[in-house]
Design a protein around this motif. Structure first.
Motif, PDB file in Angstrom:
ATOM      1  N   GLY A   1      46.059  40.471  45.500  1.00  0.00           N
ATOM      2  CA  GLY A   1      45.129  41.414  44.908  1.00  0.00           C
ATOM      3  C   GLY A   1      43.689  41.163  45.301  1.00  0.00           C
ATOM      4  N   HIS A   2      42.780  41.604  44.445  1.00  0.00           N
ATOM      5  CA  HIS A   2      41.359  41.683  44.784  1.00  0.00           C
ATOM      6  C   HIS A   2      40.624  40.339  44.721  1.00  0.00           C
ATOM      7  CE1 HIS A   2      37.498  43.500  45.359  1.00  0.00           C
ATOM      8  NE2 HIS A   2      37.067  43.242  44.144  1.00  0.00           N
ATOM      9  N   TRP A   3      41.246  39.317  44.162  1.00  0.00           N
ATOM     10  CA  TRP A   3      40.573  38.016  44.067  1.00  0.00           C
ATOM     11  C   TRP A   3      41.364  36.961  44.837  1.00  0.00           C
ATOM     12  CZ3 TRP A   3      40.233  41.632  40.231  1.00  0.00           C
ATOM     13  CH2 TRP A   3      38.938  41.970  39.822  1.00  0.00           C
ATOM     14  N   PRO A   4      41.418  37.086  46.167  1.00  0.00           N
ATOM     15  CA  PRO A   4      42.233  36.168  46.966  1.00  0.00           C
ATOM     16  C   PRO A   4      41.721  34.732  46.948  1.00  0.00           C
ATOM     17  CG  PRO A   4      40.857  37.506  48.395  1.00  0.00           C
ATOM     18  CD  PRO A   4      40.711  38.072  47.012  1.00  0.00           C
TER      19      PRO A   4
ATOM     20  N   LEU B   1      47.357  36.922  40.831  1.00  0.00           N
ATOM     21  CA  LEU B   1      46.404  36.059  40.143  1.00  0.00           C
ATOM     22  C   LEU B   1      47.096  35.357  38.983  1.00  0.00           C
ATOM     23  CD1 LEU B   1      43.359  35.434  40.442  1.00  0.00           C
ATOM     24  CD2 LEU B   1      42.923  37.180  38.716  1.00  0.00           C
ATOM     25  N   PRO B   2      47.236  34.034  39.023  1.00  0.00           N
ATOM     26  CA  PRO B   2      47.872  33.333  37.906  1.00  0.00           C
ATOM     27  C   PRO B   2      47.106  33.572  36.610  1.00  0.00           C
ATOM     28  CG  PRO B   2      47.617  31.882  39.820  1.00  0.00           C
ATOM     29  CD  PRO B   2      46.830  33.129  40.106  1.00  0.00           C
ATOM     30  N   SER B   3      47.811  33.511  35.506  1.00  0.00           N
ATOM     31  CA  SER B   3      47.182  33.784  34.217  1.00  0.00           C
ATOM     32  C   SER B   3      46.029  32.839  33.947  1.00  0.00           C
ATOM     33  CB  SER B   3      48.225  33.695  33.094  1.00  0.00           C
ATOM     34  OG  SER B   3      48.864  32.419  33.107  1.00  0.00           O
ATOM     35  N   ALA B   4      46.166  31.579  34.371  1.00  0.00           N
ATOM     36  CA  ALA B   4      45.077  30.610  34.159  1.00  0.00           C
ATOM     37  C   ALA B   4      43.845  30.997  34.966  1.00  0.00           C
ATOM     38  CB  ALA B   4      45.551  29.211  34.532  1.00  0.00           C
ATOM     39  N   ALA B   5      44.068  31.507  36.204  1.00  0.00           N
ATOM     40  CA  ALA B   5      42.941  31.907  37.046  1.00  0.00           C
ATOM     41  C   ALA B   5      42.263  33.152  36.481  1.00  0.00           C
ATOM     42  CB  ALA B   5      43.426  32.161  38.472  1.00  0.00           C
TER      43      ALA B   5
ATOM     44  N   SER C   1      43.678  33.557  44.025  1.00  0.00           N
ATOM     45  CA  SER C   1      45.136  33.670  44.101  1.00  0.00           C
ATOM     46  C   SER C   1      45.714  33.043  45.362  1.00  0.00           C
ATOM     47  CB  SER C   1      45.549  35.146  44.039  1.00  0.00           C
ATOM     48  OG  SER C   1      44.969  35.885  45.094  1.00  0.00           O
ATOM     49  N   ARG C   2      44.949  33.018  46.471  1.00  0.00           N
ATOM     50  CA  ARG C   2      45.432  32.474  47.744  1.00  0.00           C
ATOM     51  C   ARG C   2      44.319  31.687  48.439  1.00  0.00           C
ATOM     52  NH1 ARG C   2      49.341  34.509  45.719  1.00  0.00           N
ATOM     53  NH2 ARG C   2      50.942  35.843  46.668  1.00  0.00           N
ATOM     54  N   PRO C   3      43.760  30.671  47.807  1.00  0.00           N
ATOM     55  CA  PRO C   3      42.610  29.974  48.411  1.00  0.00           C
ATOM     56  C   PRO C   3      42.915  29.353  49.766  1.00  0.00           C
ATOM     57  CG  PRO C   3      43.481  28.734  46.548  1.00  0.00           C
ATOM     58  CD  PRO C   3      44.136  30.066  46.508  1.00  0.00           C
TER      59      PRO C   3
ATOM     60  N   GLN D   1      41.434  44.377  35.726  1.00  0.00           N
ATOM     61  CA  GLN D   1      42.207  45.166  36.683  1.00  0.00           C
ATOM     62  C   GLN D   1      41.497  46.458  37.063  1.00  0.00           C
ATOM     63  OE1 GLN D   1      43.099  44.693  33.559  1.00  0.00           O
ATOM     64  NE2 GLN D   1      43.592  46.649  32.591  1.00  0.00           N
ATOM     65  N   ARG D   2      40.515  46.882  36.269  1.00  0.00           N
ATOM     66  CA  ARG D   2      39.751  48.079  36.633  1.00  0.00           C
ATOM     67  C   ARG D   2      38.774  47.800  37.775  1.00  0.00           C
ATOM     68  NH1 ARG D   2      36.777  50.949  32.125  1.00  0.00           N
ATOM     69  NH2 ARG D   2      36.836  52.628  33.680  1.00  0.00           N
ATOM     70  N   TRP D   3      38.433  46.530  37.980  1.00  0.00           N
ATOM     71  CA  TRP D   3      37.566  46.160  39.098  1.00  0.00           C
ATOM     72  C   TRP D   3      38.363  45.927  40.372  1.00  0.00           C
ATOM     73  CZ3 TRP D   3      32.306  45.967  39.606  1.00  0.00           C
ATOM     74  CH2 TRP D   3      31.554  46.151  38.431  1.00  0.00           C
ATOM     75  N   GLY D   4      39.658  45.803  40.249  1.00  0.00           N
ATOM     76  CA  GLY D   4      40.510  45.553  41.400  1.00  0.00           C
ATOM     77  C   GLY D   4      41.818  44.945  40.940  1.00  0.00           C
ATOM     78  N   SER D   5      42.823  45.059  41.776  1.00  0.00           N
ATOM     79  CA  SER D   5      44.147  44.575  41.419  1.00  0.00           C
ATOM     80  C   SER D   5      44.129  43.075  41.113  1.00  0.00           C
ATOM     81  CB  SER D   5      45.117  44.838  42.571  1.00  0.00           C
ATOM     82  OG  SER D   5      46.345  44.180  42.355  1.00  0.00           O
ATOM     83  N   VAL D   6      44.811  42.709  40.050  1.00  0.00           N
ATOM     84  CA  VAL D   6      44.946  41.289  39.701  1.00  0.00           C
ATOM     85  C   VAL D   6      46.281  40.753  40.193  1.00  0.00           C
ATOM     86  CG1 VAL D   6      43.428  41.452  37.709  1.00  0.00           C
ATOM     87  CG2 VAL D   6      45.878  41.864  37.414  1.00  0.00           C
TER      88      VAL D   6
END
Length: 522
Positions: free
Chosen positions: A231-234, A154-158, A237-239, A146-151
């Motif tokens: 968040g920061h890893w779309p 993001l599902p826990s598995a991802a 989280s949203r492919p 989360q310090r690199w960007g909002s999680v």
């Protein structure tokens, strides 16, 4: 046919694009998820000479191999650095560049600014060479992403997959400056903004509206925007949404902000209360708006009753220091102390028997909070030293991103500080503000503020990313028994004083001023 070259951020590789690439291919496009040199945990680790140029050349080789007539390059986070470097050298091959929750690096910039570890960033930014065991920066632990960007989203598995597949990042990729000739600046560009990470189209429009020359390019017709509520890893989280947005971007779709800059900028519109000018004295970067000695003139103010106990012929008077937000480019004119909103507040309190202080500070970039804090401290010293000011009765009033500057004063309130006020404030660094140090976290500092009175003006229609910091602050203040008064502005927006001229908004401003001056009188 369009070919998408997908370049991931730090510590990751092509694997992160797996689902996005599959959906792009299902649509008939080509997709090339890139694993840059040294970023494949199963292969050969990066050598000591691996740097940004190494990754740029990785992409140049791929661009030269792709046969598709249209090549769209997508850079996420760190990935935008090699993307821009390669596109700048093959501009005729590139149809569009997509910044996926990524910044706008320029020639000479270094990706080191993305590094959330302040100690490593500071050491490397001052030219200190990395030790042998630090030429590869290890990825964060599971709980540190989360310090690199909002999680957010993001599902826990991802998230677990992200942590398990991450690899060390070569130091040279972060410390080597980006080299650009300028050719890339003419290419069509799309920004995909992840609202969960603190970016939004509204924020872009605000930056353009300020007149900051760095952001005027965002209003050009070749630039478009999309938002993703995540968040920061779309791509994790949203492919599906990412794939759809990339296809639409390639087709030239997206929101454009050109219409917003044809109107008078919001921050230069009139203040919501018609207040008369007061005598103003300019001392360096500080302006003092002084009360009128003729007490009969104070009655014309809508809140004249609050002048009791404040006004004295010739002073000394208490003072309210109004602290603007930002970042504001140094070339923006007029400067913040001459914006109608701050002038309105300063004149308003001057009409009640207090000195209204406006100032310009050096928050020109997110890395400038330290400089701005020093400017503010210097301005406060100047104000308190003025013989017309009661040095033992001062309030500090922070606005917008200037709210982070309140942290120093909340952490150790001096006895003369009678009140801290904050209006639509940012009270914790947004997730994508990596350059802001840990010092500027009011949501943490409030725990040591004791019973210092705090007046917080909250707008109902605040941007979600900013509202979250306010709620974090209020929760911390409640937990430690802080003295916080919340003034709500129904249907109010960020910067409502010059855009939302309703009776409710006026009453909110009057209530906030009355409360602040009441603490000065006490």
């Amino acid at each position: 046919m369009t070919a998408f070259i997908l370049v991931a951020g730090a510590h990751t590789g092509g694997w992160i694009w797996q689902e996005v690439a599959a959906r792009l291919r299902e649509s008939g496009a080509e997709a090339y998820p890139v694993t840059l040199t040294g970023m494949d945990g199963r292969g050969r680790p990066a050598g000591p000479d691996t740097n940004l140029e190494t990754h740029v050349h990785d992409l140049l080789r791929l661009i030269d191999e792709v046969d598709a007539p249209e090549v769209v390059m997508v850079g996420h986070c760190y990935g935008i650095y090699p993307v821009l470097g390669a596109a700048d050298r093959r501009p005729r091959r590139i149809a569009r560049i997509v910044h996926l929750d990524a910044g706008m690096p320029r020639h000479g910039d270094r990706a080191l600014t993305l590094m959330p570890d302040e100690a490593i960033r500071d050491r490397l930014s001052h030219g200190a060479g990395a030790a042998e065991d630090e030429r590869l920066i290890p990825p964060p632990p599971h709980e540190g992403w989360q310090r690199w960007g909002s999680v957010a989203g993001l599902p826990s598995a991802a998230l677990a997959r992200l942590a398990e597949n991450a690899v060390p990042q070569p130091v040279g990729t972060l410390t080597q400056p980006l080299r650009l000739s300028g050719a890339v600046s003419a290419l069509p560009t799309t920004g995909v903004l992840c609202t969960g990470n603190g970016s939004s189209i509204a924020m872009v429009e605000g930056l353009v509206g300020l007149g900051d020359p760095r952001f005027q390019v965002l209003a050009e017709p070749r630039v478009s925007f999309f938002e993703l509520d995540t968040g920061h890893w779309p791509m994790l989280s949203r492919p599906g949404e990412v794939a759809d947005v990339l296809l639409r971007a390639a087709a030239g779709e997206g929101h454009r902000v050109t219409a917003a800059v044809r109107e008078q900028p919001a921050h230069l519109r009139p203040f919501l209360i018609d207040v008369p000018e007061r005598h103003r004295e300019r001392i360096g970067r500080v302006d003092l708006h002084l009360p009128d000695d003729r007490t009969e003139n104070r009655a014309e103010n809508r809140s004249a009753d609050i002048s009791d106990g404040l006004a004295r012929a010739g002073g000394p008077w208490p003072a309210v220091v109004f602290v603007h937000g930002g970042p504001v480019h140094p070339d923006v004119r007029p400067t913040p102390r001459d914006w109608p909103g701050f002038l309105g507040y300063a004149r308003y309190v001057a009409g009640t028997g207090a000195v209204g202080v406006t100032l310009d500070h050096g928050l020109h970039d997110l890395s400038d909070y330290g400089r701005a804090a020093d400017d503010l401290a210097e301005a406060v010293d100047l104000v308190r030293a003025d013989p017309r000011v009661d040095a033992d009765r001062v309030a500090l009033w922070f606005f917008s991103a200037g709210g982070l500057l309140s942290a120093d004063w909340l952490a150790a309130p001096p006895p003369w500080l009678r009140c801290v006020a904050a209006t639509y404030p940012v009270l914790a660094p947004l997730p994508n503000w990596g350059l802001v140090g840990s010092r500027f976290r009011p949501a943490v500092a409030v725990r040591t503020a004791g019973r210092l009175p705090i007046v917080l003006t909250r707008v109902e229609l605040e941007r979600a990313e900013i509202a979250a910091t306010v709620e974090e602050f209020l929760a911390a203040a409640k937990e430690c028994g802080g003295d916080v008064e919340v003034v709500d502005v129904p249907l109010g927006h960020h910067g409502f004083e010059t855009t939302h001229h309703t009776e409710q908004a006026r009453r909110a401003v009057e209530r906030a001023v009355r409360s602040v001056l009441g603490h000065l009188r006490g």
